[in-house]
Design a protein around this motif. Structure first.
Motif, PDB file in Angstrom:
ATOM      1  N   LEU A   1     -30.945-121.639 -52.334  1.00  0.00           N
ATOM      2  CA  LEU A   1     -31.239-123.058 -52.452  1.00  0.00           C
ATOM      3  C   LEU A   1     -32.555-123.250 -53.192  1.00  0.00           C
ATOM      4  N   ASN A   2     -32.569-124.124 -54.177  1.00  0.00           N
ATOM      5  CA  ASN A   2     -33.802-124.486 -54.852  1.00  0.00           C
ATOM      6  C   ASN A   2     -34.028-125.977 -54.615  1.00  0.00           C
TER       7      ASN A   2
ATOM      8  N   HIS B   1     -25.123-112.405 -53.841  1.00  0.00           N
ATOM      9  CA  HIS B   1     -25.690-113.631 -54.384  1.00  0.00           C
ATOM     10  C   HIS B   1     -25.505-113.619 -55.898  1.00  0.00           C
ATOM     11  N   ALA B   2     -25.518-114.807 -56.493  1.00  0.00           N
ATOM     12  CA  ALA B   2     -25.225-114.963 -57.933  1.00  0.00           C
ATOM     13  C   ALA B   2     -23.829-114.429 -58.253  1.00  0.00           C
TER      14      ALA B   2
ATOM     15  N   VAL C   1     -46.105-113.461 -57.743  1.00  0.00           N
ATOM     16  CA  VAL C   1     -45.051-112.552 -57.271  1.00  0.00           C
ATOM     17  C   VAL C   1     -44.170-113.271 -56.246  1.00  0.00           C
ATOM     18  N   ILE C   2     -44.805-113.989 -55.323  1.00  0.00           N
ATOM     19  CA  ILE C   2     -44.077-114.817 -54.353  1.00  0.00           C
ATOM     20  C   ILE C   2     -44.486-116.262 -54.563  1.00  0.00           C
ATOM     21  N   LYS C   3     -43.514-117.092 -54.917  1.00  0.00           N
ATOM     22  CA  LYS C   3     -43.740-118.531 -55.043  1.00  0.00           C
ATOM     23  C   LYS C   3     -42.622-119.261 -54.301  1.00  0.00           C
TER      24      LYS C   3
ATOM     25  N   GLY D   1     -40.379-116.978 -57.347  1.00  0.00           N
ATOM     26  CA  GLY D   1     -39.914-118.355 -57.177  1.00  0.00           C
ATOM     27  C   GLY D   1     -38.414-118.515 -57.209  1.00  0.00           C
ATOM     28  N   GLN D   2     -37.648-117.391 -57.183  1.00  0.00           N
ATOM     29  CA  GLN D   2     -36.204-117.493 -57.377  1.00  0.00           C
ATOM     30  C   GLN D   2     -35.368-116.815 -56.298  1.00  0.00           C
TER      31      GLN D   2
END
Length: 471
Positions: free
Chosen positions: A4-5, A100-101, A281-283, A289-290
């Motif tokens: 989820l984004n 996933h994907a 690296v982690i967002k 971020g993904q």
């Protein structure tokens, strides 16, 4: 694997589990989303459609039986489960895989990983014998899909190359199960990355590339007598249900979830990259971020060099390179490995994808399975456990059965029982209206409210464990 984004004018990002807690409350599901309320009979038919049960012969080892079930949310389902008997060594393998994907990687991992594990367990003479006679390594149970022929030949060559590598490396030093499991995970992922770059005929080229582009987490259990080994990369969980001396249930979690909610895992990945990347690296609680899981098979977008990814921009577009992509690789398939020596108080093992853990804690799951085990005896006719029982003993048995009737489950399969309670559970019991809503959501929005759920429960043979000599 749910992805989820959620963003709106740079408002704060919620963690995945908080998103679920927010969205899954029934009042947030608008009435217009659900076309009609489905009946209890229809609910049961949906929940039980993928049930499977296998019971072993009596006194044949530490496993008495196992059962599985799945409930899809994605179309097609991205979760996969697999179970197999090792043919050249002793032991059983059980696995759950959350893709996933797309479903490509999880399907391929489920078909190949057990073979890689099995050859990693073999001594050098058996490895050479395997190559000579092309022996079958595992006997799969309840297979629901098969790989296309073109892929089978490519994968067979990769496995053969791995066996040759093992033969050349194998020394007479003491065997370590942890090393074998780590090596099998890492080698399969390495092969998937290499196969994605193969120059073969067009259709197969696309297939191998798609497998590498998609990704999958994995949690595998190897059970051999009283020895339980679990290897996990990602956010699936393995939990042992323990029945204590004071008649309570305890959940023994075998492995950690490899995501940003795990501080150890977060520190690990930050330590592998320069300090000036600590904010990228982690967002938004995700890798670059993904990506939610911090360990996974496939996902070449987080493993290949920028130069290698650039070669695919004409075919796949500029988004093939993630933002903040400075010092790859950012992702690994190296598993966390745990060993546990089974005791008579250990009653079962639950393997499940995060679609279940998004709704329930390990202790809630263990208690539900324990209660189901107690109530399930009422679903079958009463049989006296032995001949020449005294009337007082029979009376006590009947009293116990009457008490169990209070916990009589709707479902014979404990995995189905867990799914029913996960989706419909409230503090007052299972609510049909809530279940109906979540099961009847249109496929294009179902992912926003629940993920695929895959569960395998392995029941241990208490008598075997009780009489097994210590090792």
């Amino acid at each position: 694997m749910m992805s989820l984004n959620i963003s709106a004018n740079n408002v704060c990002f919620l963690s995945l589990k908080n998103i679920f807690k927010y969205k899954l409350h029934s009042k947030y599901i608008h009435k217009s989303v659900v076309a009609r309320k489905i009946t209890p009979q229809e609910v049961t038919a949906i929940l039980s459609s993928k049930e499977y049960l296998y019971e072993f012969e009596q006194n044949c080892g530490s496993i008495k039986a196992y059962e599985t079930n799945q409930l899809e949310s994605n179309v097609p389902i991205e979760d996969v489960r697999a179970e197999a008997k090792c043919l050249l060594t002793s032991g059983m393998l059980f696995g759950v895989f959350d893709g996933h994907a797309g479903a490509s990687c999880s399907h391929v991992i489920a078909k190949r990983l057990f073979d890689y594990i099995c050859v990693s367990l073999l001594p050098k003479p058996l490895l050479m014998e395997y190559l000579q006679y092309d022996s079958k390594l595992v006997e799969m149970r309840n297979e629901t899909f098969h790989l296309v022929g073109e892929l089978k030949s490519i994968y067979a060559e990769s496995l053969k190359s791995y066996v040759l590598k093992l033969i050349n490396e194998r020394q007479e030093h003491q065997f370590k199960m942890k090393d074998a499991l780590e090596k099998s995970f890492m080698q399969l992922d390495e092969d998937i990355m290499a196969e994605a770059r193969l120059n073969v005929s067009g259709d197969v080229d696309n297939l191998t590339l798609n497998v590498g582009l998609s990704g999958s987490v994995a949690c595998v259990a190897h059970i051999d007598g009283p020895h339980l080994h679990v290897a996990s990369a990602g956010d699936c969980l393995a939990v042992v249900g323990v029945y204590t001396d004071d008649d309570t249930w305890v959940a023994k979690v075998m492995v950690e979830e490899h995501n940003t909610e795990n501080l150890n895992e977060l520190n690990r990945i930050l330590s592998e990259h320069p300090v000036n990347e600590k904010d990228t690296v982690i967002k938004y609680d995700r890798l670059l971020g993904q990506l939610a899981p911090l360990r996974a098979f496939g996902d070449l977008r987080y493993k290949w060099s920028r130069e290698m990814l650039s070669e695919y921009i004409p075919k796949l577009g500029e988004n093939i390179i993630p933002p903040f992509y400075y010092t790859p690789p950012y992702l690994t398939a190296k598993p966390q490995v745990a060993h546990y020596h089974l005791q008579p108080r250990d009653k079962f093992l639950v393997l499940a994808t995060d679609g279940l853990w998004d709704f329930m804690t390990p202790l809630q799951v263990v208690r539900l399975v324990g209660e189901h085990m107690s109530g399930k005896v009422t679903l079958t006719p009463l049989k006296l456990p032995r001949k020449n029982m005294k009337l007082k003993e029979i009376n006590n048995l009947l009293l116990q059965r009457r008490d169990s009737l209070k916990r009589k489950p709707v479902d014979a399969n404990a995995c189905t029982h867990l799914i029913r309670n996960a989706l419909g559970g409230t503090e007052y019991g299972v609510e049909h209206a809530k279940l109906s809503q979540l099961l009847n959501l249109p496929k294009n929005i179902s992912r926003s409210f629940r993920d695929d759920i895959t569960i395998t429960i392995v029941y241990f043979n208490t008598e075997y464990l009780r009489h097994r000599q210590p090792e």
